[in-house]
Design an enzyme around this catalytic site. Sequence first.
Site, PDB file in Angstrom:
ATOM      1  N   ASN A 230      -8.552   1.466  -9.724  1.00  0.00           N
ATOM      2  CA  ASN A 230      -7.390   0.940  -8.994  1.00  0.00           C
ATOM      3  C   ASN A 230      -7.867   0.084  -7.829  1.00  0.00           C
ATOM      4  OD1 ASN A 230      -4.595   0.758  -8.156  1.00  0.00           O
ATOM      5  ND2 ASN A 230      -5.097   2.202  -6.519  1.00  0.00           N
TER       6      ASN A 230
ATOM      7  N   HIS B 286      -6.973  -1.075  -4.189  1.00  0.00           N
ATOM      8  CA  HIS B 286      -6.114  -0.599  -3.093  1.00  0.00           C
ATOM      9  C   HIS B 286      -6.366  -1.434  -1.835  1.00  0.00           C
ATOM     10  CE1 HIS B 286      -3.636   2.155  -0.840  1.00  0.00           C
ATOM     11  NE2 HIS B 286      -4.554   2.105   0.115  1.00  0.00           N
TER      12      HIS B 286
ATOM     13  N   ASP C  73      -4.977   7.637  -4.517  1.00  0.00           N
ATOM     14  CA  ASP C  73      -5.954   6.805  -3.796  1.00  0.00           C
ATOM     15  C   ASP C  73      -7.152   7.614  -3.283  1.00  0.00           C
ATOM     16  OD1 ASP C  73      -4.250   4.622  -4.189  1.00  0.00           O
ATOM     17  OD2 ASP C  73      -3.179   4.999  -2.324  1.00  0.00           O
TER      18      ASP C  73
ATOM     19  N   SER D 179     -10.327  -1.853  -1.368  1.00  0.00           N
ATOM     20  CA  SER D 179     -11.255  -0.947  -2.054  1.00  0.00           C
ATOM     21  C   SER D 179     -10.905  -0.890  -3.531  1.00  0.00           C
ATOM     22  CB  SER D 179     -11.105   0.492  -1.522  1.00  0.00           C
ATOM     23  OG  SER D 179     -11.254   0.552  -0.127  1.00  0.00           O
TER      24      SER D 179
HETATM   25  C1  GRF Z   1      -2.425  -6.368  -4.299  1.00  0.00           C
HETATM   26  O1  GRF Z   1      -2.440  -6.980  -3.070  1.00  0.00           O
HETATM   27  C2  GRF Z   1      -2.887  -4.945  -4.232  1.00  0.00           C
HETATM   28  O2  GRF Z   1      -3.639  -4.669  -3.128  1.00  0.00           O
HETATM   29  C3  GRF Z   1      -1.620  -4.168  -4.157  1.00  0.00           C
HETATM   30  O3  GRF Z   1      -0.700  -4.902  -4.893  1.00  0.00           O
HETATM   31  C4  GRF Z   1      -1.042  -6.268  -4.839  1.00  0.00           C
HETATM   32  C5  GRF Z   1      -0.969  -6.853  -6.203  1.00  0.00           C
HETATM   33  O4  GRF Z   1      -1.008  -8.230  -6.172  1.00  0.00           O
HETATM   34  N1  GRF Z   1      -1.802  -2.831  -4.641  1.00  0.00           N
HETATM   35  P1  GRF Z   1      -0.961  -9.063  -7.518  1.00  0.00           P
HETATM   36  O5  GRF Z   1       0.195  -8.509  -8.344  1.00  0.00           O
HETATM   37  O6  GRF Z   1      -2.272  -8.913  -8.197  1.00  0.00           O
HETATM   38  O7  GRF Z   1      -0.680 -10.468  -7.076  1.00  0.00           O
END
Ligand code: GRF
Length: 230
Positions: free
Chosen positions: A121, A123, A159, A150
Amino acid sequence: MSIDNASQLIKPLRIAVLVSGSGSNLQVLINAMQAGALPIEIVGVISNREDAYALTRAKDAKIPVAVLSHVASGKRMGIKTFETHASSQLASWQPDLIVLAGFMRVLSADFIDNAPAPMINLHPSLLPVYKGLDTHQRAIQAGERHHGCSIHVVTAELDAGTVLTQAMLEINQKDTADSLQARVQKLEHQLLPWTILLLAKGALSLKDNSSSHQKNTFLPALPLKLYLND
Ligand code: GRF
């Protein structure tokens, strides 16, 4: 070996991507795959929202998609139904790796434990701090000097799995939650393909935990911190 010819030397990693939103991180993986810069094959994309722009990106790249948002009656899908459909979809794609890239539902321990491949994932914080939502706002409010993103192994606890890689930036005084999110996203777009390349090359292992990484002299101690420019 340069990243440019990586795909010719390594067996492509079959990747399934789970998304909920814009899919800018998915797009980075699509671009790298199409350019031959990453040894991956994106075998399918699952979205829990039918309006996710990530679906357009996947379809444009001729990647199979599964939209698991509503049941036949039009009612929104509960997590159990989502997981049942997602499990059989993933089993049919036979991925080596499942990537949660902006996927906004919490998955059950049962689904994670029985998934056909390890799951990572992305994060938007320097874990273990700021798990959960609104990470950029919370980092600013707490007066943090540093923030970032991360990539961690997905476990039943939110997480909380082993952190594989991180990228960091300095928070500017004039940063808002929105500007910080945009800056962190630029790091994400570099961190995700690099992490996948390291996994494909065996420089990072999902089977090992942090301490076995440290015992094996060929593997770096985790998390691996990448100094990237936003
Ligand atoms: C990312 O910024 C990630 O950190 C968060 O959701 C966002 C997804 O962005 N969990 P995208 O859909 O890849 O543009």
